[in-house]
Design an enzyme around this catalytic site. Structure first.
Site, PDB file in Angstrom:
ATOM      1  N   ASP A 316       0.817  -1.218   0.000  1.00  0.00           N
ATOM      2  CA  ASP A 316       0.000   0.000   0.000  1.00  0.00           C
ATOM      3  C   ASP A 316       0.853   1.272   0.000  1.00  0.00           C
ATOM      4  OD1 ASP A 316      -2.407  -1.351  -0.049  1.00  0.00           O
ATOM      5  OD2 ASP A 316      -2.581  -1.419   2.135  1.00  0.00           O
ATOM      6  N   ARG A 347      -2.267   0.818  -9.889  1.00  0.00           N
ATOM      7  CA  ARG A 347      -1.374   1.796  -9.258  1.00  0.00           C
ATOM      8  C   ARG A 347      -0.023   1.915  -9.959  1.00  0.00           C
ATOM      9  NH1 ARG A 347      -2.938   0.879  -2.886  1.00  0.00           N
ATOM     10  NH2 ARG A 347      -4.756   2.268  -2.912  1.00  0.00           N
TER      11      ARG A 347
END
Length: 429
Positions: A316, A347
């Site tokens: 993350d 991402r």
């Protein structure tokens, strides 16, 4: 929401931040409190949008949950106390909610339907639905159960011996929650160690679970008992201030009560490898989840390689690590991180696309990215793409620019850190 003009061209960051509660642990505190027997109390609960979605789903499953600021009282009646919902279970933007909830619903003898927002509708669910179906749950959804909306008719489960195809704490936790309701003993094998909050929760609620290297063993038919949970500060939220303090000249930030679970501290390992000036003061009295205070000061940074078993410990934090790498001397290579493609956004693509808009030298690869430092960042119009971690990363990046930076879709940040801008602005000098 209209685009937000971000703070730019600051002097330094200085002061203290008390990091809000950990998102992963907050989710699990509601789930375990709901399936345990008795009244569970939770303090320092994260009132972010994701965790509020979890509360909403369990109320629809018949669980009484009282909220007061950042404290909860959860009145659990065991797995068998959950009842068939009269409404759709809306998980909003939360991948943790939908995947772990499926593990619970797989063992319940009633029908339920799960939906989420546009982002959830694009995230693959077969990694959870396939093994749960093998255990005996009846699950359907778009593209043969790959995507939401999903329907589940749970019931009698058999144990499973399953090797995870990807290192995912969400998938592991879903199977553990199903295994608690199954006949016999289930074994789950991880390709790499992932965050172990679910295992710690089971022990905290009086259950038993064994972990031998990467093999997790859980026995079905266990009865969990209510517990008292204090949620530590979220190291994933602290990461934005750790990087901001490291890359903005003259800065010094003290971060209080941060979770230091070793399955989550990859960001600290990377900061140390890159030469950050970081002090760690561990608390000695918290055996449930390790915690401590951190002090970060600005320093010269150097590029590094981030790969292998380190990736699940910082998955993350990759967006903010990528920003840090733009301010380090030399190249930083991030690889073995294909999992980034199935987060709230892809991402890899969004980090590269948005940092390039601000002048970073960064390239996407098939399983990560290469960042060439050191880059001078400038102004521009950027977007969170509805991804909270991308939004916060860009807010920190803007601090390095002398020109105006506009952030589109800033509201996404409330998913995990509703007070992020308040805390950031308090540090700016």
């Amino acid at each position: 929401m209209a685009a937000l003009t971000l703070k730019t061209d600051i002097g330094r960051l200085f002061g203290e931040v008390t990091i809000p509660g950990d998102k992963s642990i907050s989710h699990r505190s509601v789930m375990f409190g709901s399936v345990a027997h008795g009244v569970t109390t939770v303090t320092n609960f994260l009132n972010g949008d994701d965790c509020l979605s979890t509360i909403s789903c369990f109320r629809k499953l018949g669980v009484r949950i009282e909220e007061s600021n950042d404290q909860l009282r959860i009145f659990g009646n065991g797995f068998e106390g959950l009842t068939e919902p009269n409404e759709l279970l809306d998980v909003g933007n939360s991948g943790t909610t939908i995947r772990l909830l499926m593990g619970i619903l797989a063992g319940r003898p009633f029908f339920s339907s799960l939906i989420g927002d546009e982002s959830i509708g694009k995230r693959p669910m077969t990694r959870v639905t396939n093994p749960l179906s093998n255990m005996g749950a009846k699950i359907d959804g778009r593209h043969n159960g790959s995507y939401t909306p999903l329907s589940i008719r749970g019931g009698h489960l058999k144990s499973i011996n399953y090797t995870l195809p990807v290192a995912s704490a969400q998938v592991k936790s879903a199977l553990i929650l199903a295994g608690l309701q199954a006949d016999g003993v289930s074994q789950i094998i991880e390709p790499a160690e992932t965050r172990d909050h679910t295992e710690r929760m089971i022990r905290r609620f009086g259950g038993e679970i064994e972990k031998n290297n990467k093999v997790i063993t859980v026995k079905g038919g266990q009865k969990l008992t209510a517990a008292s949970i204090h949620v530590p500060g979220d190291i994933s939220s602290a990461a934005f201030f750790l990087v901001a303090g490291a890359i903005i000249s003259g800065s010094e930030i003290h971060l209080k009560n941060v979770g230091l679970n070793s399955t989550r501290t990859g960001i600290i390992e990377v900061l140390q490898k890159m030469g950050a000036d970081l002090e760690i003061h561990e608390n000695q009295d918290n055996k449930f989840e390790p915690t401590g205070d951190l002090i970060i000061k600005s320093s010269s940074l150097k590029g590094t390689i981030i790969e292998g078993d380190l990736i699940p410990k910082l998955i993350d934090e990759v967006p903010i690590i990528a920003l840090m790498a733009t301010q380090a001397e030399g190249d930083t290579i991030i690889k073995d991180a294909e999992e980034l493609k199935v987060k709230e956004t892809n991402r890899i693509d969004t980090v590269v696309q948005e940092l390039k808009k601000l002048g970073a030298s960064i390239e996407a690869t098939k399983d990560g990215m290469v960042i060439h430092g050191k880059s001078k960042l400038h102004g521009g119009v950027v977007s969170s793409h509805g991804d909270h971690r991308i939004g916060m990363m860009l807010a920190v990046a803007a601090l390095l620019s002398k020109e105006e930076v506009l952030l589109e879709k800033p509201e996404a940040i409330s998913v995990s850190y509703p007070n992020f801008f308040e805390h950031l602005n308090n540090l700016i000098q």
